[in-house]
Write an enzyme that holds these catalytic residues in place. Sequence first.
Site, PDB file in Angstrom:
ATOM      1  N   CYS A 136      26.105  -6.869  -3.780  1.00  0.00           N
ATOM      2  CA  CYS A 136      25.070  -5.941  -4.217  1.00  0.00           C
ATOM      3  C   CYS A 136      24.144  -5.641  -3.029  1.00  0.00           C
ATOM      4  O   CYS A 136      23.937  -6.491  -2.171  1.00  0.00           O
ATOM      5  CB  CYS A 136      24.212  -6.459  -5.356  1.00  0.00           C
ATOM      6  SG  CYS A 136      25.128  -6.797  -6.848  1.00  0.00           S
ATOM      7  N   ARG A 194      28.535  -5.443   2.163  1.00  0.00           N
ATOM      8  CA  ARG A 194      28.222  -6.534   1.241  1.00  0.00           C
ATOM      9  C   ARG A 194      29.222  -6.598   0.083  1.00  0.00           C
ATOM     10  O   ARG A 194      29.308  -7.612  -0.597  1.00  0.00           O
ATOM     11  CB  ARG A 194      26.793  -6.363   0.691  1.00  0.00           C
ATOM     12  CG  ARG A 194      25.741  -6.406   1.784  1.00  0.00           C
ATOM     13  CD  ARG A 194      24.375  -6.097   1.239  1.00  0.00           C
ATOM     14  NE  ARG A 194      23.840  -7.175   0.447  1.00  0.00           N
ATOM     15  CZ  ARG A 194      23.234  -8.244   0.926  1.00  0.00           C
ATOM     16  NH1 ARG A 194      23.091  -8.383   2.210  1.00  0.00           N
ATOM     17  NH2 ARG A 194      22.765  -9.174   0.129  1.00  0.00           N
ATOM     18  N   GLU A 230      42.955 -19.923   9.193  1.00  0.00           N
ATOM     19  CA  GLU A 230      42.124 -18.739   9.441  1.00  0.00           C
ATOM     20  C   GLU A 230      42.998 -17.501   9.671  1.00  0.00           C
ATOM     21  O   GLU A 230      42.681 -16.414   9.184  1.00  0.00           O
ATOM     22  CB  GLU A 230      41.190 -19.006  10.633  1.00  0.00           C
ATOM     23  CG  GLU A 230      40.317 -17.850  11.072  1.00  0.00           C
ATOM     24  CD  GLU A 230      39.401 -17.264   9.996  1.00  0.00           C
ATOM     25  OE1 GLU A 230      39.265 -17.862   8.919  1.00  0.00           O
ATOM     26  OE2 GLU A 230      38.871 -16.173  10.235  1.00  0.00           O
ATOM     27  N   GLU A 289      43.092 -11.344   3.434  1.00  0.00           N
ATOM     28  CA  GLU A 289      41.877 -10.584   3.121  1.00  0.00           C
ATOM     29  C   GLU A 289      42.053  -9.085   3.286  1.00  0.00           C
ATOM     30  O   GLU A 289      41.608  -8.317   2.446  1.00  0.00           O
ATOM     31  CB  GLU A 289      40.728 -11.010   4.068  1.00  0.00           C
ATOM     32  CG  GLU A 289      40.090 -12.322   3.724  1.00  0.00           C
ATOM     33  CD  GLU A 289      38.968 -12.682   4.704  1.00  0.00           C
ATOM     34  OE1 GLU A 289      37.914 -13.116   4.254  1.00  0.00           O
ATOM     35  OE2 GLU A 289      39.155 -12.530   5.935  1.00  0.00           O
ATOM     36  N   GLY A 291      21.183 -10.230  -7.463  1.00  0.00           N
ATOM     37  CA  GLY A 291      21.018 -11.628  -7.849  1.00  0.00           C
ATOM     38  C   GLY A 291      21.477 -11.839  -9.277  1.00  0.00           C
ATOM     39  O   GLY A 291      22.131 -10.974  -9.860  1.00  0.00           O
ATOM     40  N   TRP A 302      28.097  -5.191  -7.185  1.00  0.00           N
ATOM     41  CA  TRP A 302      29.334  -5.975  -7.233  1.00  0.00           C
ATOM     42  C   TRP A 302      29.288  -6.682  -8.581  1.00  0.00           C
ATOM     43  O   TRP A 302      28.444  -7.548  -8.814  1.00  0.00           O
ATOM     44  CB  TRP A 302      29.348  -6.985  -6.079  1.00  0.00           C
ATOM     45  CG  TRP A 302      30.680  -7.629  -5.846  1.00  0.00           C
ATOM     46  CD1 TRP A 302      31.708  -7.157  -5.083  1.00  0.00           C
ATOM     47  CD2 TRP A 302      31.122  -8.890  -6.360  1.00  0.00           C
ATOM     48  NE1 TRP A 302      32.752  -8.041  -5.099  1.00  0.00           N
ATOM     49  CE2 TRP A 302      32.425  -9.105  -5.876  1.00  0.00           C
ATOM     50  CE3 TRP A 302      30.557  -9.855  -7.195  1.00  0.00           C
ATOM     51  CZ2 TRP A 302      33.170 -10.244  -6.178  1.00  0.00           C
ATOM     52  CZ3 TRP A 302      31.292 -10.994  -7.510  1.00  0.00           C
ATOM     53  CH2 TRP A 302      32.582 -11.178  -6.999  1.00  0.00           C
TER      54      TRP A 302
HETATM   55  C1  G6P Z   1      32.799 -14.286   2.022  1.00  0.00           C
HETATM   56  C2  G6P Z   1      33.261 -13.450   3.190  1.00  0.00           C
HETATM   57  C3  G6P Z   1      33.988 -14.325   4.198  1.00  0.00           C
HETATM   58  C4  G6P Z   1      33.086 -15.477   4.628  1.00  0.00           C
HETATM   59  C5  G6P Z   1      32.596 -16.278   3.416  1.00  0.00           C
HETATM   60  C6  G6P Z   1      31.527 -17.268   3.798  1.00  0.00           C
HETATM   61  O1  G6P Z   1      33.878 -14.721   1.280  1.00  0.00           O
HETATM   62  O2  G6P Z   1      34.101 -12.417   2.742  1.00  0.00           O
HETATM   63  O3  G6P Z   1      34.328 -13.569   5.337  1.00  0.00           O
HETATM   64  O4  G6P Z   1      33.780 -16.301   5.499  1.00  0.00           O
HETATM   65  O5  G6P Z   1      32.010 -15.394   2.458  1.00  0.00           O
HETATM   66  O6  G6P Z   1      30.401 -16.554   4.226  1.00  0.00           O
HETATM   67  P1  G6P Z   1      29.291 -17.114   5.187  1.00  0.00           P
HETATM   68  O7  G6P Z   1      28.340 -15.976   5.346  1.00  0.00           O
HETATM   69  O8  G6P Z   1      28.667 -18.278   4.476  1.00  0.00           O
HETATM   70  O9  G6P Z   1      29.944 -17.515   6.447  1.00  0.00           O
END
Ligand code: G6P
Length: 614
Positions: free
Chosen positions: A2, A27, A487, A494, A104, A77
């Site tokens: 969102c 986002r 990864e 993804e 939120g 979202w």
């Molecule tokens: C989401 C994103 C990922 C990311 C994960 C953790 O799933 O799509 O790319 O690795 O969140 O996010 P952060 O901001 O905590 O690294």
Amino acid sequence: MCGIVGYIGNKPAVDILINGLHQLEYRGYDSAGVALQCEDKINIYKAEGKLENLSSELTLHKREFENATMGIGHIRWATHGAPTVINAHPHTCNCGSLVIVHNGIIENHKELKALLEKKGAKFRSQTDTETVAHLIAYKYEQTRNLTEAVRLATKEIEGAYALCVMHKNEKNKLVATKRNAPLLVGVGEGEYFVASDVPATIPYTKKAMYLHDNEIVTLTLNGMKLINPDGIELAQKIETLPWEPVALSKMGYKHFMLKEIHEQPDVIRNILVGKLHCAEENISLNEVKLTKDTLKELNRIQIIACGTSLHAAMVGKYIIENFCGIAVDVEASSEYIYRKTVTDSKTLVIGVSQSGETADTLTAIKQSKAKGSHILIITNRPDSAMAREADSLLSVNAGIEVSVAATKSYIAQLVSFYLLALYMAEIKGSLDNATLQSIKTDLMIVPQKIEQILSNKESIQQCARHYANTKDFIYIARGINYPTALEGALKLKEISYINATGYPAGELKHGPIAMLDESMPVLSILMKGSVYEKLLSNSEEAKARNARMIALTNSKDEKLKELFEFIIEVPDIQELLSPIIAIIPLQLIAYYISEYLGKDVDQPRNLAKSVTVE
Ligand code: G6P
């Protein structure tokens, strides 16, 4: 997840709102909407799906709001209720006078809804947000003051929110507030911009004020006023943001992801500045606030993270254990928070997060903090909620990452872990001088090696095209590159939606080998070092089951040509640093496959870059 925008000033609001929402697209969202203050009412326009649909809707009605210079906007979202037009924000009270956008989750929305229905509220959507619209409207009836109505309403709300509110009777006034969700105000000349994140405001102004939890800001054409939840006026903390608008452009690249992959050498150079000068000098890491004595005595570290950050954490575990001899546990935040964890003041807890807003990691961090652990945060957003929880803050400075698939932030997290592990090793005296110096020397030349890979990316593109039509993909590795396999597989999953999995190669014969046949690509991350021969044997086993073998290697062994149908060569690097090099071709393979298949590379379906719900 969102995104909120708001604008009050003297320019056409709709353009600024839509542009702002585009900047927040990373986002993740599945519907969108805006509300615009028109002559004697507030008009609302919404659409399912991408912002283009909302823009088409707006084009049909453009005469209705051409003079509007104030409004709010939202990308949603879906959490509570499907991604439909009815559930899309903005939401209103019964008569449509009070309009809000929200990011939120309102945890007590059911209780509030029951109470408000008794008072006459008519709910139209399945969202938790609509309760807030009715609640503020109810408070407004009592107070006839929008700021006061928001202040009183937020006292009754439980959960996380960033809100931006307007009312038909209070022309030229926006009220915004937040708790456990990001929100800032961009401060222009006679105009204000409200947004969930900097990319929406930076094209217009570098001046901004971050709201802290429970603060309420009222924006009018005459200025802004900030109050605390008791209504006491607070001093405004306007800062000049370090971001450049150019960081948000693709700079000629087809996608942000490709641009961000190419930024990686400079991202590394940037991190090393001021921390690693030369191999003979100690690492300088003033950000770590633990005393040297405490560091020496540490006997346990827990690292918590999600997604790509979790993979960086796994490499972190490997090198901290290897360099410092301290036991390290790594866990997904979403698992960590729902079990009894053994954490105390002698445990160092490291939270890793690109966004610094991931709800699970934030909760995990708060839990450990409450138990007295020292909290070290590795993040790309020193302005984030997680950063505010940190006792020690390692800001990775990768610059804004727009593509949902994390690339440069991963590299930045890896390099930060190397610096941290080297720093601790130097304090503990756990590595001999020759090893320390050789790692530091090689770390400094990693950017050039990545540049070598990037300047030779055509062969990787060719490889990607060759396998683009596969339904499944297996990545195998051992030791320090097992997280690289995870990864690499995550990146492919993804953005291309191909079922990709990373395995520790030794586990292949305990199940996954049953999957292998002539249709299955198996990519072996075959970096020279302690597990090279073992991994070669595992690759032979896969080849014997007719799998389509690909090697990612720094070995020049001619015999590899018999075993692998494709060999991606990378520059030589010592094993302990090899994850920083090995991931680059895997990012490129994922990128090129996704691009070749015509997928939405930067905004893959169902994903959000900042996951603010648990
Ligand atoms: C989401 C994103 C990922 C990311 C994960 C953790 O799933 O799509 O790319 O690795 O969140 O996010 P952060 O901001 O905590 O690294």
